[in-house]
Design a protein around this motif. Structure first.
Motif, PDB file in Angstrom:
ATOM      1  N   LYS A  70      -5.249   6.167   3.775  1.00  0.00           N
ATOM      2  CA  LYS A  70      -6.078   4.966   3.705  1.00  0.00           C
ATOM      3  C   LYS A  70      -6.011   4.131   4.973  1.00  0.00           C
ATOM      4  O   LYS A  70      -6.895   3.300   5.218  1.00  0.00           O
ATOM      5  CB  LYS A  70      -5.640   4.088   2.528  1.00  0.00           C
ATOM      6  CG  LYS A  70      -5.959   4.695   1.178  1.00  0.00           C
ATOM      7  CD  LYS A  70      -5.331   3.902   0.042  1.00  0.00           C
ATOM      8  CE  LYS A  70      -5.929   2.529  -0.099  1.00  0.00           C
ATOM      9  NZ  LYS A  70      -5.450   1.846  -1.321  1.00  0.00           N
ATOM     10  N   ASP A  71      -4.970   4.330   5.760  1.00  0.00           N
ATOM     11  CA  ASP A  71      -4.809   3.490   6.948  1.00  0.00           C
ATOM     12  C   ASP A  71      -5.456   4.096   8.192  1.00  0.00           C
ATOM     13  O   ASP A  71      -5.223   3.629   9.300  1.00  0.00           O
ATOM     14  CB  ASP A  71      -3.326   3.209   7.215  1.00  0.00           C
ATOM     15  CG  ASP A  71      -2.539   4.483   7.491  1.00  0.00           C
ATOM     16  OD1 ASP A  71      -3.096   5.570   7.267  1.00  0.00           O
ATOM     17  OD2 ASP A  71      -1.367   4.385   7.904  1.00  0.00           O
ATOM     18  N   ASN A  72      -6.267   5.133   8.022  1.00  0.00           N
ATOM     19  CA  ASN A  72      -6.948   5.725   9.171  1.00  0.00           C
ATOM     20  C   ASN A  72      -8.359   6.125   8.743  1.00  0.00           C
ATOM     21  O   ASN A  72      -8.700   7.302   8.724  1.00  0.00           O
ATOM     22  CB  ASN A  72      -6.176   6.939   9.686  1.00  0.00           C
ATOM     23  CG  ASN A  72      -6.710   7.437  11.027  1.00  0.00           C
ATOM     24  OD1 ASN A  72      -7.526   6.779  11.666  1.00  0.00           O
ATOM     25  ND2 ASN A  72      -6.256   8.614  11.444  1.00  0.00           N
ATOM     26  N   SER A  80       1.583   2.668   3.488  1.00  0.00           N
ATOM     27  CA  SER A  80       2.174   1.843   4.525  1.00  0.00           C
ATOM     28  C   SER A  80       3.648   2.085   4.756  1.00  0.00           C
ATOM     29  O   SER A  80       4.103   2.090   5.900  1.00  0.00           O
ATOM     30  CB  SER A  80       1.927   0.362   4.208  1.00  0.00           C
ATOM     31  OG  SER A  80       0.541   0.099   4.174  1.00  0.00           O
ATOM     32  N   GLU A  99       0.837  -1.181   0.000  1.00  0.00           N
ATOM     33  CA  GLU A  99       0.000   0.000   0.000  1.00  0.00           C
ATOM     34  C   GLU A  99       0.882   1.244   0.000  1.00  0.00           C
ATOM     35  O   GLU A  99       1.904   1.296   0.693  1.00  0.00           O
ATOM     36  CB  GLU A  99      -0.915   0.037   1.232  1.00  0.00           C
ATOM     37  CG  GLU A  99      -1.926  -1.097   1.276  1.00  0.00           C
ATOM     38  CD  GLU A  99      -3.072  -0.896   0.318  1.00  0.00           C
ATOM     39  OE1 GLU A  99      -3.072   0.115  -0.420  1.00  0.00           O
ATOM     40  OE2 GLU A  99      -3.978  -1.745   0.295  1.00  0.00           O
ATOM     41  N   THR A 119      -7.778  -4.704   5.551  1.00  0.00           N
ATOM     42  CA  THR A 119      -6.937  -4.873   4.357  1.00  0.00           C
ATOM     43  C   THR A 119      -7.578  -5.809   3.346  1.00  0.00           C
ATOM     44  O   THR A 119      -7.322  -5.710   2.146  1.00  0.00           O
ATOM     45  CB  THR A 119      -5.565  -5.438   4.757  1.00  0.00           C
ATOM     46  OG1 THR A 119      -5.752  -6.644   5.512  1.00  0.00           O
ATOM     47  CG2 THR A 119      -4.799  -4.440   5.595  1.00  0.00           C
TER      48      THR A 119
END
Length: 1009
Positions: free
Chosen positions: A111-113, A25, A22, A215
């Protein structure tokens, strides 16, 4: 062995820590060290119509985004592309190059939050007081005070409420709204349980609100689809009546299902906002408050890595960032520049008003797309950029995140090249090559790398580069999974090849070359095939590659004389024929060539084996096998088509082909299996040619087909025997049924010769009647009648299982006595049937009536004993039958003169008496002897032999004769008379003596003496 053999320049744990799939990431240093120029297509948009796209750089996007004037304070610039195309990567790159300043406030949504609380906190960062603190406090309760279970149920409640209040639209929508619509299902406990099943949409949406994106969800937004409706219910009776009615309509109407899914999706965001206490409009109001506070001071730069994943606030956020900032020439709201990554399909599904506002903000749309081919031709520029990008990631994997972070890498220039200090750099770069930046491609070369990249693309778009798929499969997975294989000399292998099946865009290693490799290198044939397929770019002939590649992978080069020798079979991927000469493809019928292409795609590209082609191949092989099956050793009637279809079906149960659609039960082992090998591909291709009448060049295949038929013909025969249930064990049981049934008819009894037993087992007995049928016991007659009613089918099956006929439909005209006689002997060792017998199904109808034979024998022996007693009562032992005839004749004559004979027809009486003179007591004496031989220790077979023997009608005729004369003599003796003549006195004396003797016998029997 050189230092380069089995060389590994990376570590699995370092790869795992460094290479993320990602864009959001990796650490900043890894992200910047691996960043490569992107292929960004800028398409002019005028009046909703698209112009000709032009490739631009990320710097062009950044410049356009930050410098283009806003439209009344609004600029929305979407970055479009398929999932994994690099949209988020571009947004993060812009974020890395765009910081907050005195006149700019950057809000970055990665995207990770994407949990609801996380998105809210980022949107409202640095803003305190009312209403910001209240919203944060409400979001903090999610997951802490509001559990996922509670949130799931609240989502259903709020969704039902939203549907209850929704404005009706088209007729099908109206049928699903209101209190009798979907509201009913959402409140029905039965359906609520189904909608809350683990893995279904509502639990996933609740989990997303609490924890953010999973994910496994990828870039696909969590939306209601028809698949999320619980339409697979079997226990529907547990639901309420009104719910069952609506469910019945939904389950039977696909169009209504689509409308239902659309309605649920349309109101889902509102339900999320209400269920989480966020409420509709609160985010909108809060964001406008921020814009008011910054009006005239700063502009807002909003960077959204995937707008589809910012779920729960999309509606309010869209309204807030599209709100005009200028009114009556005065700026009342701070301008907002929004750069958001969004999949092409999701953008197309946004409301028209949003897309219209987007188009009004900018004359361009940006889309990320790297096309590896153009109208079938290779796009070398795109390939070069892909190689450069993967090279950067391979370099980062060798260096590791920890060192890159320590160096504070900011760009390509500040990123070291791990190959610079490598001891095997020279052979590695000479054999495997480098990117344009000098990064070594090992363990790939350019050919292997690009083939793996193409295999990682979407099956729907194999020509479009998918960076996420490439990073995950080509870099991360291969370096992790195959480090030990490279080190130990087991790479490349079939495991590697299975991950990257070639697409139809690429040449492939011909089956003939693959088969030749297997012949020359049986131990490592699969590895050498993978080497030539990927690192050799699928050559049409057998070749060696650069010696450094063979050295590194420990695959020896082939001798020159082997390389120069022609392949055993012609390749179908050769160079074009000289001008004016037709190629092999042009000479073949189109239908044949299509099948050959399908076989090639199956063998070389890992595609499925087409169903129609699989049927054709199976039929060819099936016909060959059955044509070699023998129905004469041992002898049996040629089976019918129906039997063959059942025993040796035209399906994968008989001939299994790897990669074909085959619904085979786990416990079924097809006798013939074909794996995905080059030898089998050549075999199938030749079978197709043979079926089309093309014989040339197919000798080896014809010989293989013949060997295959010879090998499996016995298996086919055994399958037929199994279906027919005509093996030796089944035949013994069936023969026993037939023999015991014949004994009921008196045709054979225990102790008979083998030939007599065989004849009895195979005799039909249609229309048969025992000569002693009149005196048989009721139980015996009933068992015989039931057996005879089904015996024809039993005997026919026995004959067909052991006999020969003229063709499939002809009658059996000879049986295999050599096989049958031993089976008959075994069957006749026991004459009793029981429910414990393992009986073939076709023998059961004849077998069932025989379960009463024990009782029938007992009853029949009792009846025979009574018959003997009845005769001896009237013809005592020692009384001559001829003397009786004379005495009765004399009595008729004398009695007639004196009036003692009371018979309506004296002439008939004399005729019967005369006819009875041919009677004999021989049958009576034999029966008496047989009965006297029995005692309590007699075996069942001995008792059956006595009971089953056909004793003819002489016993019944004798008894009838004696009973008839007894009747008229008794009547005459009972008459009073005054005639005292000597003749009459003598007659009365003689008749009285006979009656006296009979009376004494009867008395003796009744007293048991």
């Amino acid at each position: 062995m050189s230092d380069f053999a089995g060389f590994v320049c990376w570590d699995k744990s370092t790869v795992t820590a460094t290479i993320a799939t990602e864009a959001v990431s990796p650490s900043r240093s890894v992200f910047l060290a691996t960043h490569a120029p992107l292929d960004i297509h800028r398409t002019p948009v005028t009046g909703g119509r698209s112009g000709v796209p032009r490739v631009v750089s990320e710097q062009d996007v950044l410049r356009d985004f930050l410098t283009r004037p806003t439209n009344n304070g609004v600029l929305i610039m979407p970055v479009l592309g398929d999932s994994g195309a690099g949209k988020s990567h571009l947004v993060r790159w812009v974020a890395a190059r765009t910081g907050s300043t005195s006149d700019r406030q950057v809000i970055y949504l990665p995207k990770d939050n994407t949990s609801l609380a996380g998105v809210i906190n980022l949107l409202l960062a640095d803003n305190h007081g009312s209403p910001f603190d209240e919203i944060r406090a409400d979001m903090a309760r999610i997951g802490r005070e509001i559990s996922q279970t509670a949130l799931e149920r609240s989502l259903l409640d709020q969704l039902a409420a939203a549907l209850l209040e929704a404005t009706p639209g088209p007729p099908q929508e109206r049928a699903l709204l209101g209190k009798q619509g979907l509201y009913v299902l959402l409140h029905d406990p039965f359906f609520r349980e189904k909608l809350l099943r683990p893995g279904s949409l509502i639990p996933r949406r609740a989990a997303h609100a609490i924890n953010g994106r999973d994910t496994e969800d990828g870039d696909v937004p969590l939306q209601f689809t028809v698949e999320d409706l619980p339409l697979d219910l079997t226990d529907i009776d547990e639901a309420a009546l009104v719910s069952r009615r609506l469910y019945g309509r939904l389950a039977s109407d696909p169009q209504l299902q689509v409308v239902a899914a659309d309605l649920l999706q349309k109101h889902l965001d509102v339900a999320v906002m209400q269920a989480t206490s966020l409420g509709v409009g609160r985010v909108y109001d809060a964001f406008l408050e921020i814009r008011r506070a910054l009006a005239g001071k700063k502009e807002i730069v909003l960077l959204v890595e995937d707008f589809a994943l910012v779920q729960g606030v999309q509606r309010d956020l869209l309204d807030a960032i599209t709100e005009t900032g200028e009114r009556a020439g005065t700026q009342v709201l701070a301008p907002v520049r929004t750069l958001m990554a969004v999949t092409t399909g999701y953008f197309g599904a946004l409301p028209d008003t949003v897309r219209t506002r987007v188009d009004s903000c900018s004359p361009y749309r940006y889309e990320l797309r790297v096309t590896l081919s153009d109208d079938g031709a290779r796009n070398t520029r795109a390939e070069s950029r892909v190689v450069d990008m993967i090279g950067r990631y391979l370099n980062a994997a060798r260096i590791g995140r920890e060192r890159l972070d320590m160096l504070g890498v900011e760009d390509e220039a500040s990123t070291p090249n791990a190959c610079a200090t490598c001891l095997v750099q020279e052979p590695c770069h000479s054999g495997f090559g480098t990117s344009s930046a000098g990064h070594g491609l090992y363990p790939y070369n350019e050919s292997a790398l690009l083939r793996a990249v193409r295999a990682s693309a979407s099956p729907e778009r194999p020509d479009v580069f998918n960076p996420r798929g490439a990073l995950a499969r080509v870099v991360r997975t291969v370096l992790q999974d195959h480090e030990d294989d490279v080190r130990s000399g087991r790479f490349p292998n079939e495991h590697f090849a299975s991950k990257f099946p070639p697409s139809r865009m690429e040449t492939v290693l011909p089956d003939a070359v693959r088969a030749r490799i297997n012949e020359l290198d049986p131990g490592a044939g699969g590895r050498r095939q993978a080497l030539l397929q990927y690192w050799g770019d699928g050559p049409s002939e057998l070749i060696n590659l650069a010696p450094q590649i063979h050295d590194a992978f420990r695959i020896p080069q082939l001798p020159t004389d082997v390389i120069d020798a022609p392949t055993a079979l012609p390749s179908r991927t050769q160079e074009p024929e000289p001008a004016g000469k037709l190629s092999d493809r042009e000479l073949l019928p189109a239908s044949v060539q299509r099948r050959l292409d399908q076989i090639e795609h199956w063998s070389l590209r890992g595609e499925s084996f087409p169903e129609d082609l699989a049927r054709e191949i199976r039929q060819i092989i099936r016909t060959a096998v059955l044509s070699r099956a023998s129905w004469t050793d041992p002898v049996m009637k040629e089976p019918s088509t129906a039997i063959l279809d059942k025993a040796w079906p035209r399906s994968a149960r008989t001939v299994s082909i790897e990669g074909a659609a085959e619904a085979i039960a786990r416990n079924v082992q097809p006798p013939i299996r074909f794996d995905r090998t080059p030898e089998n591909a050549v075999f199938f291709a030749d079978l197709v040619r043979l079926r089309a009448g093309i014989v040339e060049g197919t000798l080896q295949t014809r010989l293989r087909l013949d060997r295959l038929a010879e090998l499996h013909a016995p298996t086919a025969r055994r399958a037929v025997v199994s279906v027919l249930q005509s093996g030796d064990a089944e035949l013994v049981s069936a023969l026993r049924v037939s023999i015991v049934g014949a004994s009921l008819a008196g045709v054979v009894v225990p102790g008979a010769s083998d030939q007599a037993l065989l004849n009895a087992a195979l005799v039909d007995l249609t229309g048969f009647v025992r000569t002693d049928d009149a005196t048989r016991s009721p139980l015996w007659k009933r068992a015989l009648e039931r057996h005879l009613s089904v015996r024809s089918a039993l005997v026919r099956a026995l004959r067909e299982a052991t006999g020969v006929s003229q063709g499939v439909s002809g009658e059996v005209h000879a049986v295999d006595a050599r096989r049958l006689l031993p089976l008959v002997r075994e069957a006749s060792t026991k004459w009793r049937v029981s429910t414990d017998d393992e009986m073939p199904e076709w023998a059961r109808p004849g077998y069932t009536p025989l379960l009463t034979v024990d009782d029938a024998v007992t009853e029949e022996l009792r009846r025979l004993t009574e018959l003997v007693a009845a005769i001896r009562l009237r013809l005592p032992i020692g009384t001559s039958l001829s003397q009786t005839f004379k005495a009765v004749s004399a009595a008729i004559d004398a009695g007639e003169r004196h009036g003692f004979v009371r018979h309506t027809d004296l002439r008939l009486l004399r005729a019967r008496n005369g006819a009875a003179e041919d009677l004999s007591t021989r049958a009576l004496e034999v029966l008496e002897s047989d009965l006297s031989s029995l005692d309590t220790s007699s075996s069942f077979e001995t008792r059956l032999r006595v009971a089953a023997a056909d004793r003819g009608n002489s016993l019944t005729r004798l008894l009838d004769y004696l009973e008839e004369n007894e009747a008229w003599l008794d009547a005459g003796l009972a008459m009073p008379t005054g005639d005292e003549s000597s003749e009459a006195s003598e007659l009365l004396r003689r008749l009285g003596a006979v009656v006296s003797d009979w009376s004494l016998l009867v008395s003796a029997r009744e007293s048991g003496s």
